[in-house]
Design an enzyme around this catalytic site. Structure first.
Site, PDB file in Angstrom:
ATOM      1  CD  GLN A 109      -3.516  -4.401   6.429  1.00  0.00           C
ATOM      2  OE1 GLN A 109      -3.643  -3.348   5.799  1.00  0.00           O
ATOM      3  NE2 GLN A 109      -3.892  -5.559   5.931  1.00  0.00           N
ATOM      4  CG  ASP A 161      -9.842   0.001   4.635  1.00  0.00           C
ATOM      5  OD1 ASP A 161      -9.639  -0.448   3.500  1.00  0.00           O
ATOM      6  OD2 ASP A 161      -9.219  -0.371   5.650  1.00  0.00           O
ATOM      7  CE  LYS A 164      -3.846  -2.376   2.165  1.00  0.00           C
ATOM      8  NZ  LYS A 164      -4.601  -2.775   3.359  1.00  0.00           N
TER       9      LYS A 164
HETATM   10  N1  GUN Z   1      -6.718  -6.715   6.005  1.00  0.00           N
HETATM   11  C1  GUN Z   1      -6.905  -7.497   4.904  1.00  0.00           C
HETATM   12  N2  GUN Z   1      -7.525  -6.797   3.931  1.00  0.00           N
HETATM   13  C2  GUN Z   1      -7.735  -5.557   4.408  1.00  0.00           C
HETATM   14  C3  GUN Z   1      -8.326  -4.378   3.870  1.00  0.00           C
HETATM   15  O1  GUN Z   1      -8.804  -4.318   2.739  1.00  0.00           O
HETATM   16  N3  GUN Z   1      -8.330  -3.288   4.695  1.00  0.00           N
HETATM   17  C4  GUN Z   1      -7.830  -3.330   5.955  1.00  0.00           C
HETATM   18  N4  GUN Z   1      -7.908  -2.217   6.684  1.00  0.00           N
HETATM   19  N5  GUN Z   1      -7.278  -4.392   6.482  1.00  0.00           N
HETATM   20  C5  GUN Z   1      -7.229  -5.507   5.717  1.00  0.00           C
END
Ligand code: GUN
Length: 298
Positions: free
Chosen positions: A98, A121, A54
């Site tokens: 996350q 998100d 990311k």
């Molecule tokens: N953990 C696995 N996929 C995601 C996601 O799309 N967003 C977040 N915040 N955590 C994750």
């Protein structure tokens, strides 16, 4: 004839190129760039690798990016205080926590603490509600459903009046994509059915689908005889079914029997290289959108 493969890897590059232009335009116009913070609690290898990707993508677009890694022992109170710091930081337009979080921390409490106008998100209940309302309200569609819709549109699949069948009812994929496809608007206006583990005739529903979206987490769940000829199939499943001894990498399989399905449907996403690469791309798109909103519009 074999189906057209909808490549998420190719589409990701197209969208990132568009976003890069937008960031350059923003910089020229406002002197500022989008700001994204990713908060990682602990160092679980899968989470570290997601966050690293990311941040790398954000950097490649010229964002102001912060990777804030906290100890696995951080208290819930301290994590909430950290979120509040970024909620009021004018250089930050997107906050991502996350998941999963350690057991001593309440995920919902933490996600609910993010300023909904920085929740790129799309997990905050306010943004879930905005998706339900649709139209201009729906500012932050959750990233995987947004990626799915983008793939359907960019592959030239007609959605208006189409029978869409969604296999799976998770909060992150099944429920939001079903709502998004049923809304009024471009890339939507579909007739949507959600099927799940208690559905009586799974095969019968899937066979009617002009667009079949599968997010069940069961390898090869969808059999070739469940697929309508000429349909578009979006496979969201990422199932680890073994290990490649030479490369040491996991062998991934989708929820659809790809090799057989591609001889029947018209368009299909592969696994890997399908929906997966689109999720982070949509996170970047949401962050750019958030930055424009914070700067008062384009
Ligand atoms: N953990 C696995 N996929 C995601 C996601 O799309 N967003 C977040 N915040 N955590 C994750």
């Amino acid at each position: 004839m074999s189906a057209e493969i909808i490549s998420g890897t190719k589409m990701r590059q197209e969208i990132l190129d568009e976003l890069k232009k937008e960031v350059d335009e923003m910089k020229a116009k406002t002197g500022k760039v989008p700001g994204l913070v990713t908060i990682l609690v602990g160092e679980t290898p899968a989470s570290v690798s997601y966050v690293t990707l990311k941040i790398k993508t954000a950097k490649s677009l010229g964002f102001h990016e912060i990777q804030d890694t906290q100890s696995v022992d951080i208290t819930e109170e301290d994590l909430l205080a950290l979120i509040e710091k970024y909620n009021t930081d004018p250089e930050i337009h997107g906050i991502l926590i996350q998941l999963p979080l350690p057991k001593h921390i309440d995920d919902n409490k933490v996600l609910n603490a993010i300023n909904p106008d920085k929740d790129v998100d799309g997990f905050h209940p306010v943004n879930v509600g905005r998706i339900m309302i649709g139209g201009d309200e729906a500012i932050f569609p959750p990233c995987t459903p947004a990626g799915i819709q983008e793939m359907i549109v960019r592959s030239g699949t007609e959605t208006s009046g189409a029978e869409v069948v969604v296999v799976g009812r998770s909060n992150i994929v099944g429920k939001p994509i079903a709502i998004m496809m049923a809304q009024k608007g471009v890339g939507a206006n579909s007739t949507v059915t959600i099927v799940h583990t208690r559905t009586k005739d799974l095969a019968g529903h899937c066979k009617r689908a002009d667009i079949l979206i599968v997010a069940a987490g069961v390898p090869d769940l969808v059999k070739p005889e469940w697929i309508k000829p000429g349909s578009t199939v979006i496979d969201v499943g990422v199932n680890r079914v073994g290990m490649n001894e030479k490369t040491g990498k996991a062998i991934l399989k989708g929820d659809v029997d790809f090799e057989a399905a591609k001889e029947i449907c018209g368009k299909i996403t592969p696994v890997p290289g399908g929906v997966g690469p689109m999720t982070i791309t949509m996170l970047m798109k949401n962050t750019v959108k958030s930055a424009w909103k914070h700067f008062g519009g384009k």
